[in-house]
Write an enzyme that holds these catalytic residues in place. Structure first.
Site, PDB file in Angstrom:
ATOM      1  N   LYS A 120     -48.833 -22.690  20.786  1.00  0.00           N
ATOM      2  CA  LYS A 120     -49.061 -21.569  19.875  1.00  0.00           C
ATOM      3  C   LYS A 120     -48.840 -21.961  18.422  1.00  0.00           C
ATOM      4  CE  LYS A 120     -48.079 -17.785  23.093  1.00  0.00           C
ATOM      5  NZ  LYS A 120     -47.264 -16.563  23.345  1.00  0.00           N
ATOM      6  N   GLU A 121     -48.005 -22.983  18.210  1.00  0.00           N
ATOM      7  CA  GLU A 121     -47.729 -23.492  16.869  1.00  0.00           C
ATOM      8  C   GLU A 121     -48.045 -24.981  16.858  1.00  0.00           C
ATOM      9  OE1 GLU A 121     -44.011 -20.450  15.936  1.00  0.00           O
ATOM     10  OE2 GLU A 121     -43.607 -22.429  16.789  1.00  0.00           O
ATOM     11  N   ASP A 150     -37.414 -25.641  19.194  1.00  0.00           N
ATOM     12  CA  ASP A 150     -36.744 -24.865  20.230  1.00  0.00           C
ATOM     13  C   ASP A 150     -37.492 -24.888  21.543  1.00  0.00           C
ATOM     14  OD1 ASP A 150     -34.217 -23.802  19.922  1.00  0.00           O
ATOM     15  OD2 ASP A 150     -34.905 -21.738  20.118  1.00  0.00           O
ATOM     16  N   LYS A 287     -34.254 -17.267  17.482  1.00  0.00           N
ATOM     17  CA  LYS A 287     -34.366 -18.046  16.246  1.00  0.00           C
ATOM     18  C   LYS A 287     -33.041 -18.119  15.501  1.00  0.00           C
ATOM     19  CE  LYS A 287     -37.093 -18.421  11.995  1.00  0.00           C
ATOM     20  NZ  LYS A 287     -38.148 -17.789  11.156  1.00  0.00           N
ATOM     21  N   ASP A 311     -40.757 -20.907   7.995  1.00  0.00           N
ATOM     22  CA  ASP A 311     -41.490 -20.859   9.255  1.00  0.00           C
ATOM     23  C   ASP A 311     -42.373 -22.090   9.330  1.00  0.00           C
ATOM     24  OD1 ASP A 311     -40.388 -18.522  10.112  1.00  0.00           O
ATOM     25  OD2 ASP A 311     -42.058 -17.241   9.496  1.00  0.00           O
ATOM     26  N   ASP A 453     -33.800 -12.179  10.624  1.00  0.00           N
ATOM     27  CA  ASP A 453     -33.930 -12.281   9.178  1.00  0.00           C
ATOM     28  C   ASP A 453     -33.487 -10.992   8.495  1.00  0.00           C
ATOM     29  OD1 ASP A 453     -36.033 -10.912  10.307  1.00  0.00           O
ATOM     30  OD2 ASP A 453     -37.609 -12.118   9.391  1.00  0.00           O
TER      31      ASP A 453
END
Length: 735
Positions: A120-121, A150, A287, A311, A453
């Site tokens: 996905k990333e 992660d 996260k 990010d 955050d």
């Protein structure tokens, strides 16, 4: 940094300035007084209607409208905190030359980049983000980049092995050619001035990209791509028992500034890959847990006083960004309480009119100056420079960590590859290390919400820290927006769940926030925390007037009644002010229209379902985890996104309320026009106007239901289910 601040205070050249738009502030306060009076008049009207004898059905309608208007009024009141004292800042990085004359004068900078899923990333995107900050106009010996993987992916580690080699060519190329776009992918797209050196660098980049993408596709790397026994030994740690949820700690130093140099002999920044230990029996706190691991690992290795969190898709767009940050961090007037400098989020690849409202201009651009005029903006989760001291209690209440080596004042005296340093780094990255410690509660990023955050920034400011909103003309960072509707909605649904966790914790902004930060700042955080409440008025006004129209009942004052003017003023005033604020920050009418449309779509889908999921979890019937938003660009989806066609191509329960409301409004509009033809338009016209506005907002839904035949159309199952629910609602309304 204290010596440099003292020198800055002695200089006459300013590092930053600030201003408040008095004209805008006076207008906002004047308008708020008038609008507030209209809201009070509306509730007087509601109260008067309750005193009139009525049927059970009419009473239900009155109560529903009262609750909806109560929510709208609450959200409007909390939003005024952003308009009371908006502060705009300006930095003067050129004046730093008088203070920072040699490399040793610059404070060290640790950069944290988090990624979790290589599919996905894509790792090559994460690499581009890292290279863009490694190439900052900043002493390279002072920069350390920590990549938190992660997902524990060998593909990500291999990508950074290649990135470390490419950096030796890329960084001097940027310096020698005054490159501004220091993300290689962005540079090669935007650069038009080609030469032999550029061609060579581009060829190197394409080869690196091909290796990384081949590994991602094949799931393994060929022996010919490995350089040396060290790389082979590291990648051999990925055994059959190695899974993203269960694996040992892996910390690999890819470049060390004291030893590794680029092709010109200049030091390379430190580049460290970190994959914390995972166990199926231990909590990992998503996260926030990954960031706290980086806090501890970086403390043992470099312990820089400044930390940048990014990010994995949010790359640097301006190499001068650290200099802008120092204009605030080195200001002695701000030093005591300044905890972080937050940059706005900007996005590339946004469709012409931002069909999904992905730029989120209100929370990222419009509102932050208002918070900056109070105690400072909230933490966005990326593009934020922290003072390391902020993670250890309030400005005047230091919280000591369990190890002296983790203290913000600790000086690392050994190379980052020394056995003692690596041993301690592995220890503090263990999955059970935080047991019986204050990490996540009094130390580090805060646990208790999946929107770590928002919650962390809120807790930092409640402890007494202030922040600064830095919004230069050139965007400091660019990131990706979701290019399909399901991803856009799933992201907001996760936020909704996390925000509800904050509301129902011991740190609710309405109680704890107002007490610790003051009324306006508490209201600022409350406005965001209560986002899921938007689902109530949008659902009521999206269904109730339409169903009443089908029934032939009037629920609003007729057009000649003075109370109709109150409703009209509240509607036009709210939308008009929102439009003006949107255009002032560079938006267009079409973008604003799409933004307010997506506000309705989110309220009926992700905010509603996020609330339901939170309730189910609270009573023990559901459990949720962190879902990574996909950054992969599917060609067909990309094409539809560029053509600004809504993406309904997957079966999602969140689409059902949207399509149901669209059908009910269409039916209400048709029947309403038919009723107008029979007379009595004075009573029905207000509801017709509401229905007309809703139908215009629902146009993409009608288009995807009946006028398209591509992969993004509404699935037939969603259409049939929504049609059934709409008919059921219309049936009960008619009788």
């Amino acid at each position: 940094m204290e010596d440099i601040r003292a020198r800055a205070a002695a200089k006459t050249l300013p590092l930053n300035s600030q201003s408040i738009s008095r004209r805008a502030t006076v207008f906002n306060r004047f308008f708020a007084a008038i609008y507030g009076g209209a809201i009070l008049a509306l509730f007087y009207y509601h109260m008067a209607s309750f005193l009139k004898p009525t049927s059970l059905g009419s009473f239900f309608v009155s109560v529903s409208l009262f609750i909806s208007d109560l929510v709208l009024a609450f959200m409007w009141v909390t939003a005024q905190s952003f308009r009371m004292n908006p502060l705009h800042r300006r930095e003067y990085p050129g004046n730093l030359k008088e203070l920072l004359k040699k490399d040793s004068d610059f404070p060290a900078l640790d950069v944290f980049i988090c990624t979790a899923d290589p599919y996905k990333e894509p790792p090559i995107n994460v690499v581009n983000t890292a290279l863009s900050v490694m190439a900052y106009d900043y002493p390279t010996c002072k920069i350390s980049v920590y990549v938190s993987d992660d997902g524990g992916s060998a593909m990500t580690l291999f990508a950074f092995m290649e990135a470390a080699k490419f950096a030796a060519e890329w960084l001097p190329f940027c310096r020698e050619n005054d490159v501004v776009d220091r993300n290689p992918a962005a540079f090669f797209v935007s650069n038009k001035d080609w030469n032999t050196r550029t061609d060579k660098i581009k060829d190197m980049y394409e080869k690196m990209k091909m290796k990384v993408e081949n590994f991602l596709k094949e799931g393994k790397v060929g022996e010919e791509f490995l350089n040396g026994e060290e790389e082979r030994m590291v990648l051999d740690k990925w055994t059959k028992s190695f899974t993203p949820q269960h694996h040992p700690t892996i910390i690999h130093v890819l470049s060390e500034s004291s030893k590794n140099t680029d092709i010109t002999g200049e030091s390379l920044p430190n580049l460290i890959y970190v994959s914390r230990q995972k166990s199926k029996t231990s909590r990992h706190n998503f996260k926030a847990g990954a960031l706290n691991t980086l806090l501890r690992v970086s403390a043992t290795m470099t312990n820089a006083p400044i930390i940048l969190t990014l990010d994995c898709d949010m790359y640097s767009n301006d190499p001068q960004t650290p200099a802008r940050v120092l204009c605030y961090l080195l200001d002695a007037k701000l030093a005591t309480h300044l905890g972080y400098v937050q940059f706005p989020q900007h996005f590339h690849g946004v469709s012409k009119n931002d069909i999904y409202g992905g730029e989120l201009k209100r929370p990222y651009i419009i509102n932050p100056p208002g918070m900056d005029g109070l105690l400072g903006p909230d933490y966005f989760g990326t593009g934020c420079f922290f003072v390391r001291r902020i993670f250890f209690g309030g400005p005047f209440s230091f919280q000591s960590p369990e190890l002296s080596e983790l203290s913000p004042n600790h000086v690392v005296g050994k190379p980052i590859k020394s056995p003692q340093i690596l041993e301690l780094a592995h220890r503090v990255a263990g999955c059970d290390y935080e047991t019986n410690t204050q990490w996540g509660y009094k130390l580090g990023f805060k646990y208790g919400s999946v929107v770590e955050d928002f919650f962390s920034g809120y807790r930092f400011q409640s402890e007494g820290w202030r922040s600064v909103f830095c919004n230069p003309n050139r965007a400091a960072f660019y990131g990706d927006v979701p290019i399909n509707l399901p991803d856009a909605l799933n992201q907001i649904k996760r936020w909704a769940i996390g925000l509800l966790e904050v509301i129902f914790s011991n740190y609710s902004p309405i109680t704890f926030g107002v007490r610790s930060m003051g009324l306006l700042m508490g209201f600022s955080y409350a406005h965001y925390a209560f986002w899921p409440l938007w689902s109530i008025p949008v659902a009521v006004y999206g269904l109730l007037p339409q169903l009443a129209l089908i029934n032939g009942a009037a629920i609003f004052p007729n057009v000649w009644d003075p109370w109709f003017l109150v409703y009209a003023f509240l509607f036009v005033g709210a939308y008009g002010q929102d439009l003006v604020e949107f255009v002032v920050v560079g938006g267009t009418f079409r973008k604003w229209w799409n933004d307010q449309r997506m506000w309705s779509v989110r309220a009926l889908s992700c905010l509603l379902f996020g609330t339901m999921e939170f309730v189910l979890k609270s009573v023990g019937f559901s459990n949720f985890g962190f879902n990574v938003t996909s950054k992969v660009m599917d060609p067909e989806q990309s094409k539809r996104y560029e053509e600004e066609l809504f993406e309904f191509g997957v079966f999602s329960p969140m689409f059902v309320p949207i399509v149901t409301v669209a059908i009910v409004n269409l039916a209400g509009g048709v029947i309403g026009i038919w009723r107008l033809c029979g007379g009595g338009w004075e009573e029905m016209l207000p509801q017709i106007l509401v229905v007309g506005f809703a139908v215009a907002n629902c146009w993409p839904v009608y288009e995807a239901m009946a006028l398209r035949n591509d992969g993004g159309k509404v699935p037939s199952k969603i259409t049939f289910l929504s049609l059934f629910l709409a008919l059921l609602l219309c049936y009960f309304a008619a009788f």
